[in-house]
Scaffold this motif. Structure first.
Motif, mmCIF file in Angstrom:
data_model
loop_
_atom_site.group_PDB
_atom_site.id
_atom_site.type_symbol
_atom_site.label_atom_id
_atom_site.label_comp_id
_atom_site.label_asym_id
_atom_site.label_seq_id
_atom_site.Cartn_x
_atom_site.Cartn_y
_atom_site.Cartn_z
ATOM 1 N N LEU A 193 0.806 -1.218 0.000
ATOM 2 C CA LEU A 193 0.000 0.000 0.000
ATOM 3 C C LEU A 193 0.847 1.281 0.000
ATOM 4 O O LEU A 193 0.529 2.232 -0.726
ATOM 5 C CB LEU A 193 -0.957 0.002 1.201
ATOM 6 C CG LEU A 193 -2.161 -0.942 1.107
ATOM 7 C CD1 LEU A 193 -2.942 -0.924 2.422
ATOM 8 C CD2 LEU A 193 -3.066 -0.557 -0.050
ATOM 9 N N PRO A 194 1.934 1.343 0.790
ATOM 10 C CA PRO A 194 2.735 2.575 0.778
ATOM 11 C C PRO A 194 3.330 2.910 -0.584
ATOM 12 O O PRO A 194 3.590 4.085 -0.880
ATOM 13 C CB PRO A 194 3.837 2.292 1.810
ATOM 14 C CG PRO A 194 3.248 1.259 2.718
ATOM 15 C CD PRO A 194 2.404 0.403 1.822
ATOM 16 N N GLY A 195 3.533 1.901 -1.430
ATOM 17 C CA GLY A 195 4.041 2.175 -2.760
ATOM 18 C C GLY A 195 3.050 2.937 -3.621
ATOM 19 O O GLY A 195 3.442 3.691 -4.514
ATOM 20 N N LEU A 196 1.747 2.748 -3.342
ATOM 21 C CA LEU A 196 0.716 3.478 -4.066
ATOM 22 C C LEU A 196 0.375 4.786 -3.374
ATOM 23 O O LEU A 196 0.155 5.812 -4.040
ATOM 24 C CB LEU A 196 -0.547 2.608 -4.183
ATOM 25 C CG LEU A 196 -0.462 1.394 -5.106
ATOM 26 C CD1 LEU A 196 -1.741 0.568 -4.996
ATOM 27 C CD2 LEU A 196 -0.241 1.826 -6.551
ATOM 28 N N GLU A 197 0.296 4.746 -2.051
ATOM 29 C CA GLU A 197 -0.058 5.941 -1.269
ATOM 30 C C GLU A 197 0.866 6.032 -0.051
ATOM 31 O O GLU A 197 0.580 5.457 0.995
ATOM 32 C CB GLU A 197 -1.525 5.882 -0.826
ATOM 33 C CG GLU A 197 -2.538 6.065 -1.943
ATOM 34 C CD GLU A 197 -2.565 7.497 -2.483
ATOM 35 O OE1 GLU A 197 -2.002 8.395 -1.825
ATOM 36 O OE2 GLU A 197 -3.155 7.700 -3.561
ATOM 37 N N PRO A 198 1.982 6.760 -0.172
ATOM 38 C CA PRO A 198 2.968 6.800 0.921
ATOM 39 C C PRO A 198 2.443 7.352 2.239
ATOM 40 O O PRO A 198 2.998 7.045 3.297
ATOM 41 C CB PRO A 198 4.068 7.709 0.348
ATOM 42 C CG PRO A 198 3.892 7.645 -1.132
ATOM 43 C CD PRO A 198 2.430 7.484 -1.367
ATOM 44 N N HIS A 199 1.379 8.156 2.196
ATOM 45 C CA HIS A 199 0.911 8.817 3.424
ATOM 46 C C HIS A 199 -0.273 8.114 4.077
ATOM 47 O O HIS A 199 -0.846 8.639 5.035
ATOM 48 C CB HIS A 199 0.543 10.267 3.120
ATOM 49 C CG HIS A 199 1.710 11.088 2.644
ATOM 50 N ND1 HIS A 199 2.701 11.527 3.487
ATOM 51 C CD2 HIS A 199 2.041 11.530 1.403
ATOM 52 C CE1 HIS A 199 3.591 12.223 2.791
ATOM 53 N NE2 HIS A 199 3.219 12.235 1.528
ATOM 54 N N ARG A 236 -2.453 10.453 -4.148
ATOM 55 C CA ARG A 236 -2.228 10.217 -5.581
ATOM 56 C C ARG A 236 -3.452 9.672 -6.313
ATOM 57 O O ARG A 236 -3.622 9.884 -7.511
ATOM 58 C CB ARG A 236 -1.073 9.227 -5.748
ATOM 59 C CG ARG A 236 0.249 9.704 -5.153
ATOM 60 C CD ARG A 236 1.294 8.607 -5.269
ATOM 61 N NE ARG A 236 2.590 9.026 -4.737
ATOM 62 C CZ ARG A 236 3.664 8.244 -4.696
ATOM 63 N NH1 ARG A 236 3.588 6.990 -5.170
ATOM 64 N NH2 ARG A 236 4.807 8.683 -4.200
ATOM 65 N N HIS A 237 -4.276 8.900 -5.613
ATOM 66 C CA HIS A 237 -5.443 8.274 -6.213
ATOM 67 C C HIS A 237 -6.704 8.807 -5.535
ATOM 68 O O HIS A 237 -6.623 9.611 -4.615
ATOM 69 C CB HIS A 237 -5.406 6.744 -6.036
ATOM 70 C CG HIS A 237 -4.166 6.096 -6.563
ATOM 71 N ND1 HIS A 237 -2.965 6.113 -5.878
ATOM 72 C CD2 HIS A 237 -3.941 5.396 -7.704
ATOM 73 C CE1 HIS A 237 -2.047 5.458 -6.572
ATOM 74 N NE2 HIS A 237 -2.614 5.022 -7.694
#
Length: 380
Positions: A120-126, A231-232
């Motif tokens: 998950l952090p690779g898609l949304e780090p926060h 990001r998404h």
């Protein structure tokens, strides 16, 4: 004039665009400006991720392709952004439910990829730590809704009568529609499309028929401009249940997304309170708390404003699209609830097919305005 469309939101604009492309002469009338109703209060969601396999998902998939094509025709002002969606699960039970949901969607043609917790952090780090996992939906996208409506309407070439309320539907002695009366003029036409959104029921009543459209209020928070921390389009799994629910009570589930201009949009709430425009501090408090739980980085961010709108709700959660069997010449294109922006192009294509007697792009039967909404709702 071949057709008068009542409503200058994104659905009415899409109906005008596709009717014009089919060779019809079109007029659009609205008591306010372009996108002055639900469209202007929307986030611009173009989602397949929140829809279970069935007629609405079929409509969404058709629209997703049409929006992609429209982005190449309309100018950059629509801010079409195919950024994808991410649905996250707080625990294994929710993740299992998402798997089952995604299986049905995949069979219908949706791209859904499971994302394990450590990815998950690779898609949304926060994102907040401790989530069980999620699903990535690359077909989800977003537009700037008011600009999308304005540019669709402009591209249609339709005559526009803004700031004119429709006060009557003109009828022939046979009962067939022959145009509309506004506060300023009569607009004769053999077909009228009711794309009045939340006020679709009132327009239907002017024609002597019934459509059980009800308003469902929702709030959105807008933060200060930020670097792209989201990001998404990201939302928690319980949002899917809220969308499908018919409850009148206040429901809220975090839906968070960044925008090209910097602010983060935070939704979504749902409640049936009529056209009550008062501010609900409880709704705003819930949104802020849920967004910060999903993205802790937002806890210290300033909220610049909040706004709200009314989703056009029908009891069985499907829009009414197509000819009204009780009033010859009257067509409906309303009742999309919170999905009208995403479903607008497919709705416009179905309406254009009905107006011209050509083959529709998908089966219009589930959206029949003459269906038994009460019985459908009981079975939902």
């Amino acid at each position: 004039m071949d057709v008068v469309i009542i409503g200058a939101g994104v659905v009415g604009a899409a109906c005008a665009y596709y009717a014009s492309r089919a060779g019809l002469s079109v007029a659009v009338v609205d008591r306010g400006p372009v996108a002055g109703g639900t469209t202007g209060a929307g986030e611009g969601n173009l989602l397949v991720s929140d829809k279970q396999a069935g007629p609405e998902l079929d409509l969404a998939l058709l629209s997703a392709g049409l929006w992609h094509d429209l982005a190449g025709v309309l100018d950059e002002g629509v801010e079409y952004e195919p950024k994808g969606g991410l649905v996250v699960a707080p625990d294994e039970r929710a993740l299992k439910a998402l798997r089952q949901f995604a299986e049905g969607q995949r069979a219908a043609g949706v791209e859904a990829r499971e994302v394990p917790a450590d990815a998950l952090p690779g898609l949304e780090p926060h994102l907040a730590p401790g989530l069980a996992g999620g699903f990535h939906y690359p077909q989800d996208a977003q537009v700037q809704p008011a600009q999308a409506a304005a540019r669709l309407l402009a591209a249609s070439g339709a005559a526009r009568y803004l700031g004119e309320e429709v006060t009557g539907i003109l009828r022939a002695p046979s009962g067939a529609v022959r145009g509309v009366r506004t506060t300023r003029r009569e607009l004769p036409a053999p077909a009228v499309v009711n794309a009045a959104g939340t006020w679709g029921g009132a327009v239907a009543a002017l024609a002597g028929t019934e459509l059980p459209v009800m308003p469902r209020r929702g709030f959105v928070l807008v933060t200060e401009p930020l670097p792209r921390v989201v990001r998404h389009k990201v939302y928690a799994a319980d949002y899917i249940a809220d969308v499908a629910s018919g409850s009148a009570a206040l429901q809220s589930s975090a839906v968070v997304e960044g925008t090209p201009s910097g602010p983060v949009l935070i939704g979504a709430t749902r409640e049936r309170v009529g056209f009550d425009r008062s501010l609900s501090t409880e709704a705003l408090r819930r949104l802020a708390a849920q967004a910060a739980a999903l993205f802790p980085v937002l806890a210290g961010v300033r909220v610049l404003r909040a706004y709200h709108g009314f989703r056009p709700y029908l009891p069985d959660h499907l829009p009414a699209i197509g000819p009204d069997p009780r009033v010859p010449g009257l067509l409906h294109a309303c009742g999309h609830e919170g999905a009208g922006i995403g479903l607008a192009p497919a709705t416009g294509a179905l309406v254009a097919a009905a107006l011209t007697g050509t083959r529709p792009p998908l089966d219009p039967a589930p959206f029949d305005p003459g269906r038994d909404f009460g019985r459908a709702a009981e079975g939902a």
